[in-house]
Scaffold this motif. Structure first.
Motif, PDB file in Angstrom:
ATOM      1  N   GLY A   1       0.532  -1.350   0.013  1.00 34.32           N
ATOM      2  CA  GLY A   1       0.180  -0.065  -0.118  1.00 34.32           C
ATOM      3  C   GLY A   1       0.870   1.299  -0.109  1.00 34.32           C
ATOM      4  N   ALA A   2       0.338   2.221  -0.570  1.00 31.87           N
ATOM      5  CA  ALA A   2       1.025   3.434  -0.655  1.00 31.87           C
ATOM      6  C   ALA A   2       0.489   4.518   0.348  1.00 31.87           C
ATOM      7  N   SER A   3       0.048   4.154   1.436  1.00 31.62           N
ATOM      8  CA  SER A   3      -0.644   5.160   2.455  1.00 31.62           C
ATOM      9  C   SER A   3       0.554   5.879   3.134  1.00 31.62           C
ATOM     10  N   GLY A   4       1.587   5.322   3.221  1.00 34.02           N
ATOM     11  CA  GLY A   4       2.677   5.926   3.840  1.00 34.02           C
ATOM     12  C   GLY A   4       3.217   7.226   3.064  1.00 34.02           C
ATOM     13  N   ALA A   5       3.389   7.130   1.857  1.00 33.39           N
ATOM     14  CA  ALA A   5       4.130   7.991   1.015  1.00 33.39           C
ATOM     15  C   ALA A   5       3.181   9.008   0.715  1.00 33.39           C
ATOM     16  N   ILE A   6       1.773   8.714   0.440  1.00 30.15           N
ATOM     17  CA  ILE A   6       0.681   9.654   0.423  1.00 30.15           C
ATOM     18  C   ILE A   6       0.521  10.433   1.560  1.00 30.15           C
ATOM     19  N   MET A   7       0.730   9.879   2.789  1.00 27.69           N
ATOM     20  CA  MET A   7       0.629  10.771   3.991  1.00 27.69           C
ATOM     21  C   MET A   7       1.959  11.746   4.115  1.00 27.69           C
ATOM     22  N   ALA A   8       2.873  11.187   3.577  1.00 28.85           N
ATOM     23  CA  ALA A   8       3.992  12.399   3.435  1.00 28.85           C
ATOM     24  C   ALA A   8       3.751  13.343   2.690  1.00 28.85           C
ATOM     25  N   ILE A   9       3.116  13.307   1.465  1.00 35.19           N
ATOM     26  CA  ILE A   9       2.982  14.440   0.624  1.00 35.19           C
ATOM     27  C   ILE A   9       1.705  15.392   1.459  1.00 35.19           C
TER      28      ILE A   9
END
Length: 290
Positions: free
Chosen positions: A133-141
């Motif tokens: 899942g990309a949740s961590g990267a999206i949360m960073a943005i």
């Protein structure tokens, strides 16, 4: 123009926030073909693509630090992440540039994965898990944008207007209170991505762009691509006027601002971000707001 042509045009003309959505959706469709267990209604991702909570296993498969955040466990997992990526990416690009978005996405995803592998055993001793899942990267943005412009006004359905920092704080609070209940690995990745997004902006404001190595690589690849296509591009540029048969969207007229941006980007590709003067750094920030 049919649907396929329309999708191709949107992909080519869109920025990285849109390309990332295409990449994630494309990988999801492929994963249905290879990893979806139709009899059980779930995905069964192999350990050489999903990220393990065992840091020793990650050391033997380091590429999983990159592959894991392009896969998703369900359609709704993908849908929610892509909706947030779309809006958070657009807000981020109000202040920063396209390559910084891509650099932050990739680096924060890797950072979140490392944190997950290091910390998961602290929260659930003796257990083992795989994560996608990309949740961590999206949360960073999202957090990076909220750190830079906390008072940005956003409008939420059924709620109305709120400040960006308020919206972000609620999401982080929900991750914190659920970290010991369910999806522990996912919440660790979310909070780790948020931390990276915060640190990214703070370091950028002090003159250090963590995404510079990523943008440098893409600059080098772009220059190599330009060299391969040099004969064609020279003919096109030297023409007294663009061919009427070519779409006007491909004709780019550079004003002084764009020329100055290009010169600064060339300087970054040759000497690095730290070689810029304070005036050049401020100019890039102002240009990114336009």
């Amino acid at each position: 123009m049919n649907l396929l042509d329309d999708l191709k045009w949107q992909y080519k003309s869109g920025g990285y926030e849109q390309k990332l959505i295409y990449w994630n959706c494309g990988v999801y469709l492929l994963s249905i073909l290879f990893f979806y267990q139709f009899q059980w209604g779930v995905f069964n991702f192999p350990s050489w693509l999903a990220l393990s909570s065992d840091i020793a296993e990650v050391a033997t498969k380091p590429w999983t630090l990159l592959t894991y955040f392009f896969f998703h466990a369900s359609f709704f997992h993908l849908l929610f992440n892509m909706i947030v990526l779309n809006y958070a990416g657009r807000m981020f690009l109000t202040f920063f540039n396209q390559k910084q978005l891509l650099g932050l996405y990739l680096l924060s995803g890797i950072f979140s994965g490392i944190d997950f592998s290091l910390l998961y055993q602290l929260f659930t001793p003796g257990s083992h898990s795989l994560i996608v899942g990309a949740s961590g990267a999206i949360m960073a943005i999202l957090v990076a944008t909220a750190t830079y412009a906390p008072m940005m006004d956003i409008r939420l359905l059924l709620i109305g207007h709120v400040r960006l920092w308020q919206f972000t704080a609620v999401i982080l609070f929900l991750d914190l209170i659920q970290i010991f209940t369910e999806n522990t690995g996912g919440h660790i990745a979310h909070l780790s991505g948020a931390l990276f997004g915060f640190l990214y902006v703070k370091l950028l404001q002090s003159g250090t762009d963590l995404s510079q190595p990523i943008t440098f690589i893409f600059d080098v690849l772009a220059m190599r691509s330009n060299k391969k296509g040099t004969p064609f591009k020279k003919v096109h540029r030297n023409a007294p006027s663009p061919s009427p048969q070519r779409p006007t969207m491909r004709v780019v007229t550079k004003d002084k601002t764009q020329q100055q941006i290009d010169e600064i980007l060339d300087k970054i590709s040759q000497s690095g971000y730290d070689s810029l003067t304070q005036e050049e750094k401020e100019f890039l920030f102002k240009a990114g707001k336009q």
